[in-house]
Scaffold this motif. Structure first.
Motif: not given
Length: 389
Positions: A53-54, A57, A107, A110, A251, A255
């Protein structure tokens, strides 16, 4: 009898030779060097630590650039986000991290320039001030609170064992062969709760929270085979184990939860940043209530602002002029023709226009919003947009 004995000893000699070959110094060194080269190759270049899911973002940050153009920057801060299950204690093996605050900060950071994280390090600031440093103070708009709230081991599991064997001969010539395969999969679950607090009032913002769960797989395999003669036997056993990393799973959880939390706080369709995302009923209902509470003039102004995000050169006059009418007809004909006749002064007519603002990462086939109706209402004529009272 002599033939059977010869076969038996011949098979044993072949087995011993094979095992000796596998265990020879030369082969051991070869295997060790291959393993070393593989490990060194992995260490040559660092790998960016990104969760699934980075990228979402980053997309959300670009979405805010479009939806919140001209709005003030949102300043965020966090309290310590800790483990509330006590399973991070060394006394129980420290199975999960005890403090994930830094993951939450990463998060938030980002997202981009429209959501800025405000650090809180009073000891550092006091020390620097004693040396003569001067600082400006940025007060946050919101405070993120929360904790790791669940860690359930073995919530579900399944296993399978396949075995086979054969036996023939008798007496001193008796021969047995067999093998089995064993597979076991066990799932555990981790949960994270995040809430949003208004910094000015120190009250939680109603319905602005994220509570998500991720499942972690523990998979093991075991293979056995054996060949035996009367009084003599040899065999082998292979074992493998695959355990998904709990820290990496957390993590991913962080996110996703930060995306949901700030998406709700900004009333933007953040679910469009996630593949196969579904509309958030909190955001939809908040926007419905906000839109229905506007005066007709303000509604027309919002419609014109939204049309500009589609690239239509309309002026924000808060009046239903010819340019606005032509732009609405064009956009609805190209993107939402299946809706039939709509009245954009009602939320049901305006909703697809608002939630369907084009985003750069979407292709031409995905222009329609996931939350928009896919077919016209019963009895509605095909085509036509109006701004009724």
């Amino acid at each position: 009898m002599t033939t059977q004995r010869t076969l038996r000893w011949g098979a044993l000699m072949l087995a011993v030779a094979a095992m000796a070959g596998c265990a020879s110094t030369e082969n051991a060194l070869k295997d060790a060097n291959a393993l070393l080269q593989e490990r060194e190759a992995d260490k040559l270049l660092p790998v960016t630590n990104l969760s699934p899911y980075s990228l979402a973002l980053g997309r959300f940050g670009r979405m805010l650039d479009i939806y919140k153009e001209g709005d003030p920057v949102l300043y965020m801060q966090t309290r310590s986000i800790l483990d509330a299950t006590n399973l991070s204690s060394p006394l129980v093996g420290a199975e999960i991290p005890g403090d994930i605050t830094e993951m939450v900060r990463t998060a938030v950071n980002r997202i981009g320039a429209r959501v800025v994280y405000v650090p809180y390090h009073p000891d550092y600031l006091v020390s620097q001030a004693q040396l003569g440093a001067k600082f400006g103070v940025t007060m946050p708009d919101f405070l993120i609170t929360g904790a790791l709230t669940e860690f359930d081991r073995a919530i579900a599991g399944a296993g399978r064992v396949n075995s086979a064997g054969i036996e023939f001969g008798g007496g001193n010539g008796k021969v047995t062969m067999g093998g089995d395969m064993k597979r076991t999969a066990i799932y555990s679950a981790l949960a994270l709760d995040l809430n949003l607090v208004s910094f000015a009032t120190q009250q939680m913002v109603p319905q602005i929270q994220a509570s998500n769960v991720v499942k972690v797989l523990n998979f093991s395999s075991e293979d056995n085979a054996s060949l035996g003669f009367y009084g003599d036997a040899f065999g082998f056993k292979l074992e493998g184990k695959y355990l998904q990393g709990r820290h990496s799973a957390i993590r991913t959880l962080v996110d996703l939860s930060v995306l949901e939390l700030i998406g709700k706080a900004t009333n933007t369709p953040y679910w469009r940043c996630i593949p196969n995302g579904t509309p958030d009923p909190v955001v939809v209902e908040n926007m419905r209530a906000a839109y229905n509470g506007l005066t007709p003039e303000l509604k027309l102004g919002l419609i014109q602002v939204t049309l500009r995000k589609y690239g239509e050169p309309v002026q924000v006059t808060q009046k239903f002029d010819d340019d606005t009418r032509r732009a609405l007809e064009k956009v609805y004909a190209q993107r939402y023709a299946s809706l039939g006749a709509v009245d954009v002064m009602n939320w049901d007519g305006f909703e697809p226009l608002f939630f369907g603002v084009p985003m750069a990462w979407e292709n031409a086939q995905a222009n329609a919003p996931s939350g928009a109706p896919s077919s016209p209402a019963a009895g509605a004529p095909a085509g036509g947009v109006k701004a009724g009272s």
